[in-house]
Design a protein around this motif. Structure first.
Motif, PDB file in Angstrom:
ATOM      1  N   LEU A   1       6.936  -5.450  -5.667  1.00  0.00           N
ATOM      2  CA  LEU A   1       7.009  -4.048  -5.277  1.00  0.00           C
ATOM      3  C   LEU A   1       7.290  -3.150  -6.483  1.00  0.00           C
ATOM      4  CD1 LEU A   1       8.961  -4.286  -1.898  1.00  0.00           C
ATOM      5  CD2 LEU A   1       6.519  -3.838  -2.231  1.00  0.00           C
ATOM      6  N   LEU A   2       8.145  -3.627  -7.397  1.00  0.00           N
ATOM      7  CA  LEU A   2       8.409  -2.858  -8.612  1.00  0.00           C
ATOM      8  C   LEU A   2       7.154  -2.760  -9.473  1.00  0.00           C
ATOM      9  CD1 LEU A   2      11.946  -4.207  -9.608  1.00  0.00           C
ATOM     10  CD2 LEU A   2      11.389  -1.955  -8.677  1.00  0.00           C
ATOM     11  N   GLY A   3       6.405  -3.865  -9.559  1.00  0.00           N
ATOM     12  CA  GLY A   3       5.156  -3.847 -10.307  1.00  0.00           C
ATOM     13  C   GLY A   3       4.136  -2.913  -9.689  1.00  0.00           C
ATOM     14  N   PHE A   4       4.050  -2.931  -8.356  1.00  0.00           N
ATOM     15  CA  PHE A   4       3.123  -2.027  -7.659  1.00  0.00           C
ATOM     16  C   PHE A   4       3.518  -0.566  -7.890  1.00  0.00           C
ATOM     17  CE2 PHE A   4       1.920  -5.312  -4.149  1.00  0.00           C
ATOM     18  CZ  PHE A   4       1.369  -6.120  -5.127  1.00  0.00           C
ATOM     19  N   ALA A   5       4.834  -0.311  -7.919  1.00  0.00           N
ATOM     20  CA  ALA A   5       5.303   1.046  -8.190  1.00  0.00           C
ATOM     21  C   ALA A   5       4.895   1.499  -9.590  1.00  0.00           C
ATOM     22  CB  ALA A   5       6.821   1.116  -8.026  1.00  0.00           C
ATOM     23  N   CYS A   6       4.960   0.573 -10.546  1.00  0.00           N
ATOM     24  CA  CYS A   6       4.526   0.893 -11.912  1.00  0.00           C
ATOM     25  C   CYS A   6       3.045   1.254 -11.945  1.00  0.00           C
ATOM     26  CB  CYS A   6       4.802  -0.289 -12.843  1.00  0.00           C
ATOM     27  SG  CYS A   6       6.541  -0.556 -13.243  1.00  0.00           S
ATOM     28  N   VAL A   7       2.246   0.531 -11.168  1.00  0.00           N
ATOM     29  CA  VAL A   7       0.809   0.819 -11.130  1.00  0.00           C
ATOM     30  C   VAL A   7       0.568   2.201 -10.525  1.00  0.00           C
ATOM     31  CG1 VAL A   7      -1.417   0.125 -10.175  1.00  0.00           C
ATOM     32  CG2 VAL A   7       0.171  -1.603 -11.004  1.00  0.00           C
TER      33      VAL A   7
ATOM     34  N   ILE B   1       0.833  -1.197   0.000  1.00  0.00           N
ATOM     35  CA  ILE B   1       0.000   0.000   0.000  1.00  0.00           C
ATOM     36  C   ILE B   1       0.871   1.252   0.000  1.00  0.00           C
ATOM     37  CG2 ILE B   1      -1.744   1.287   1.284  1.00  0.00           C
ATOM     38  CD1 ILE B   1      -2.742  -1.356   2.398  1.00  0.00           C
ATOM     39  N   ALA B   2       1.951   1.220   0.774  1.00  0.00           N
ATOM     40  CA  ALA B   2       2.828   2.388   0.862  1.00  0.00           C
ATOM     41  C   ALA B   2       3.454   2.710  -0.491  1.00  0.00           C
ATOM     42  CB  ALA B   2       3.920   2.142   1.900  1.00  0.00           C
ATOM     43  N   VAL B   3       3.893   1.675  -1.215  1.00  0.00           N
ATOM     44  CA  VAL B   3       4.525   1.889  -2.519  1.00  0.00           C
ATOM     45  C   VAL B   3       3.526   2.457  -3.516  1.00  0.00           C
ATOM     46  CG1 VAL B   3       5.505   0.703  -4.518  1.00  0.00           C
ATOM     47  CG2 VAL B   3       6.363   0.208  -2.225  1.00  0.00           C
ATOM     48  N   VAL B   4       2.337   1.863  -3.584  1.00  0.00           N
ATOM     49  CA  VAL B   4       1.319   2.336  -4.527  1.00  0.00           C
ATOM     50  C   VAL B   4       0.916   3.771  -4.198  1.00  0.00           C
ATOM     51  CG1 VAL B   4      -1.020   1.992  -5.402  1.00  0.00           C
ATOM     52  CG2 VAL B   4       0.449   0.018  -4.987  1.00  0.00           C
ATOM     53  N   SER B   5       0.584   4.029  -2.937  1.00  0.00           N
ATOM     54  CA  SER B   5       0.126   5.362  -2.541  1.00  0.00           C
ATOM     55  C   SER B   5       1.234   6.399  -2.694  1.00  0.00           C
ATOM     56  CB  SER B   5      -0.358   5.336  -1.093  1.00  0.00           C
ATOM     57  OG  SER B   5      -1.426   4.429  -0.934  1.00  0.00           O
ATOM     58  N   GLY B   6       2.435   6.047  -2.280  1.00  0.00           N
ATOM     59  CA  GLY B   6       3.547   6.986  -2.385  1.00  0.00           C
ATOM     60  C   GLY B   6       3.848   7.369  -3.823  1.00  0.00           C
TER      61      GLY B   6
ATOM     62  N   LEU C   1       4.306  -8.219 -15.705  1.00  0.00           N
ATOM     63  CA  LEU C   1       5.685  -8.711 -15.608  1.00  0.00           C
ATOM     64  C   LEU C   1       6.029  -9.103 -14.174  1.00  0.00           C
ATOM     65  CD1 LEU C   1       7.567  -6.220 -17.971  1.00  0.00           C
ATOM     66  CD2 LEU C   1       6.974  -8.620 -18.413  1.00  0.00           C
ATOM     67  N   ALA C   2       5.514  -8.341 -13.217  1.00  0.00           N
ATOM     68  CA  ALA C   2       5.754  -8.670 -11.810  1.00  0.00           C
ATOM     69  C   ALA C   2       5.097  -9.991 -11.447  1.00  0.00           C
ATOM     70  CB  ALA C   2       5.223  -7.551 -10.915  1.00  0.00           C
ATOM     71  N   LEU C   3       3.892 -10.220 -11.942  1.00  0.00           N
ATOM     72  CA  LEU C   3       3.191 -11.476 -11.660  1.00  0.00           C
ATOM     73  C   LEU C   3       3.915 -12.660 -12.281  1.00  0.00           C
ATOM     74  CD1 LEU C   3      -0.507 -10.327 -12.259  1.00  0.00           C
ATOM     75  CD2 LEU C   3       0.662 -10.598 -10.065  1.00  0.00           C
ATOM     76  N   LEU C   4       4.445 -12.474 -13.484  1.00  0.00           N
ATOM     77  CA  LEU C   4       5.161 -13.554 -14.158  1.00  0.00           C
ATOM     78  C   LEU C   4       6.490 -13.848 -13.469  1.00  0.00           C
ATOM     79  CD1 LEU C   4       4.507 -12.589 -17.892  1.00  0.00           C
ATOM     80  CD2 LEU C   4       3.514 -14.511 -16.638  1.00  0.00           C
ATOM     81  N   SER C   5       7.131 -12.804 -12.916  1.00  0.00           N
ATOM     82  CA  SER C   5       8.437 -12.988 -12.270  1.00  0.00           C
ATOM     83  C   SER C   5       8.299 -13.619 -10.892  1.00  0.00           C
ATOM     84  CB  SER C   5       9.149 -11.631 -12.145  1.00  0.00           C
ATOM     85  OG  SER C   5       9.352 -11.056 -13.410  1.00  0.00           O
ATOM     86  N   GLY C   6       7.292 -13.201 -10.133  1.00  0.00           N
ATOM     87  CA  GLY C   6       7.128 -13.700  -8.782  1.00  0.00           C
ATOM     88  C   GLY C   6       8.155 -13.104  -7.828  1.00  0.00           C
ATOM     89  N   GLY C   7       7.893 -13.220  -6.544  1.00  0.00           N
ATOM     90  CA  GLY C   7       8.841 -12.718  -5.556  1.00  0.00           C
ATOM     91  C   GLY C   7       8.475 -11.338  -5.047  1.00  0.00           C
ATOM     92  N   LEU C   8       9.114 -10.957  -3.943  1.00  0.00           N
ATOM     93  CA  LEU C   8       8.798  -9.703  -3.268  1.00  0.00           C
ATOM     94  C   LEU C   8       9.258  -8.482  -4.050  1.00  0.00           C
ATOM     95  CD1 LEU C   8       7.807  -8.104  -0.815  1.00  0.00           C
ATOM     96  CD2 LEU C   8      10.036  -8.527   0.261  1.00  0.00           C
ATOM     97  N   VAL C   9      10.521  -8.469  -4.482  1.00  0.00           N
ATOM     98  CA  VAL C   9      11.063  -7.294  -5.171  1.00  0.00           C
ATOM     99  C   VAL C   9      10.329  -7.034  -6.491  1.00  0.00           C
ATOM    100  CG1 VAL C   9      13.106  -6.309  -6.275  1.00  0.00           C
ATOM    101  CG2 VAL C   9      13.315  -7.483  -4.074  1.00  0.00           C
ATOM    102  N   PRO C  10      10.122  -8.048  -7.353  1.00  0.00           N
ATOM    103  CA  PRO C  10       9.334  -7.787  -8.566  1.00  0.00           C
ATOM    104  C   PRO C  10       7.928  -7.283  -8.257  1.00  0.00           C
ATOM    105  CG  PRO C  10      10.526  -9.843  -8.789  1.00  0.00           C
ATOM    106  CD  PRO C  10      10.681  -9.419  -7.365  1.00  0.00           C
TER     107      PRO C  10
END
Length: 395
Positions: free
Chosen positions: A305-311, A254-259, A294-303
């Motif tokens: 968070l990067l995907g959420f940042a893109c959103v 939530i913090a990443v998306v909102s920020g 791409l984040a869903l296909l990669s899996g994992g925490l860091v991808p």
């Protein structure tokens, strides 16, 4: 802030409309922050709390006929001030509600008033842009988040002083009244509205069927807010259940998306002036959809968070740009598009939950990515304002 900046007509209007956006975020976050206390005070079950929250959403979703009529008869200036004033007074009313049925009624009225203020303040923001040929809508939407943050800080401070909801809500209402009083000094009056909006309001005495362009805007707004709402409600659970994040790290979603949304909205007006609203929405929604996939296909925490940042980065400018385009079609179009936005916020999280229950949360988030890509497709069918370099007034 210098005196010259406040005296400048554009900045005075900008600050007045920003006060309205701030008040809406502040009012919403104030009562939302005290849901546990309201639950305890009224003796509600978890299901009853859900219905209470839904009452506000339903009130906002069905407010379209009321808002359309009030916009035609009162105009955006008077409707904005009246609805903001009533929202301030509604907080003490909610605190004083003696039983569950009355609390439901208060929340339903709250939803209708939110629908009124949402349309009126966005109409004022769009009119401000048109009158002064300056971009400001994205920054105005950023102040909504600022109001929510202010309310959270006040709630934390009040909780340290007293547990009484009535005291907290009365103090919050006083702050809201100050914001309304400030907004009153700079809003555009009916005779100051751009000719296009004023002529449409005088020419049409009743609601008319939406145009094809307006319908595309409705779809874009609905799916854009589906993306926003679903990310806010489900990102923490995705990180914990799918990305195997710890309980401490799960709220980072939530913090990443909102920020990212706040940061993007602070800069989006400059992007709009350089590339135009259409390109900003097209590129932003594509970034949100593709980045999340791409984040869903990669899996994992860091991808993730990067995907959420893109959103957050990509979807942030969608609603401000669509509001501006809808306002250019007239108050009825703006009201309908705003109602569809509320519907998207209501329908998005339950829809993702249904998909996740039938398959998995990964497929639920794939639907979120698809929603962003629907916005991308709709952006090619909408009539957008031309790009104009953002002017800067010395302070």
């Amino acid at each position: 802030m210098s005196v010259l900046r406040v005296r400048d007509p554009f900045h005075r209007g900008q600050l007045a409309v920003a006060a309205l956006f701030c008040s809406l975020g502040f009012q919403y976050a104030t009562w939302a922050s005290r849901i546990p206390a309201l639950k305890s005070g009224l003796g509600l079950s978890a299901a009853e709390v859900g219905v209470l929250l839904m009452a506000a959403g339903v009130g906002a979703a069905v407010s379209f006929p009321v808002v359309a009529a009030l916009m035609r008869h009162l105009g955006s200036q008077r409707l904005a001030l009246l609805s903001a004033l009533c929202l301030a007074l509604l907080l003490p009313a909610l605190a004083a509600a003696p039983n569950y049925p009355l609390a439901l009624l208060v929340m339903c009225v709250d939803g209708v008033l939110v629908g009124c203020l949402n349309v009126a303040m966005n109409a004022q923001g769009a009119a401000l842009e048109t009158r002064f040929e300056r971009n400001t809508m994205a920054r105005l939407h950023a102040t909504f988040s600022g109001g929510s943050l202010l309310a959270a800080l006040l709630a934390s401070g009040m909780n340290a002083v007293t547990s009484a909801v009535a005291v907290h809500f009365t103090a919050a209402a006083a702050i809201l009244l100050l914001l309304v009083a400030y907004a009153r000094t700079g809003l555009l009056t009916d005779d100051q509205l751009p000719a296009q909006q004023g002529e449409k309001k005088k020419r049409t005495g009743k609601w008319t069927a939406p145009s094809r362009v307006t319908l595309w805007m409705c779809v874009a707004m609905a799916f854009g807010t589906v993306t926003e709402g679903a990310m806010n409600d489900w990102s923490a659970l995705y990180l914990e259940d799918v990305a195997d994040a710890s309980v401490e790290l799960a709220p980072l979603g939530i913090a990443v998306v909102s920020g990212m949304m706040v940061v993007a909205r602070l800069f989006a007006d400059g992007w709009r002036g350089r590339w135009g609203d259409g390109r900003v929405v097209l590129a932003g929604s594509a970034l949100a959809g593709v980045g999340l996939l791409l984040a869903l296909l990669s899996g994992g925490l860091v991808p993730a968070l990067l995907g959420f940042a893109c959103v957050g980065l990509g979807i942030a400018a969608v609603t401000p740009c669509v509001y501006v385009a809808a306002a250019g079609q007239g108050s009825d179009s703006l009201t309908l598009v705003a109602a569809m936005g509320t519907t998207g916020l209501l329908a998005g999280p339950p829809l993702i939950g249904f998909i996740a229950g039938a398959s998995s949360l990964v497929w639920g988030f794939a639907a979120v990515a698809a929603s962003a890509l629907v916005v991308c497709a709709c952006s090619t069918r909408i009539t957008w304002t031309a790009a104009e370099p953002e002017q800067v007034t010395p302070t």
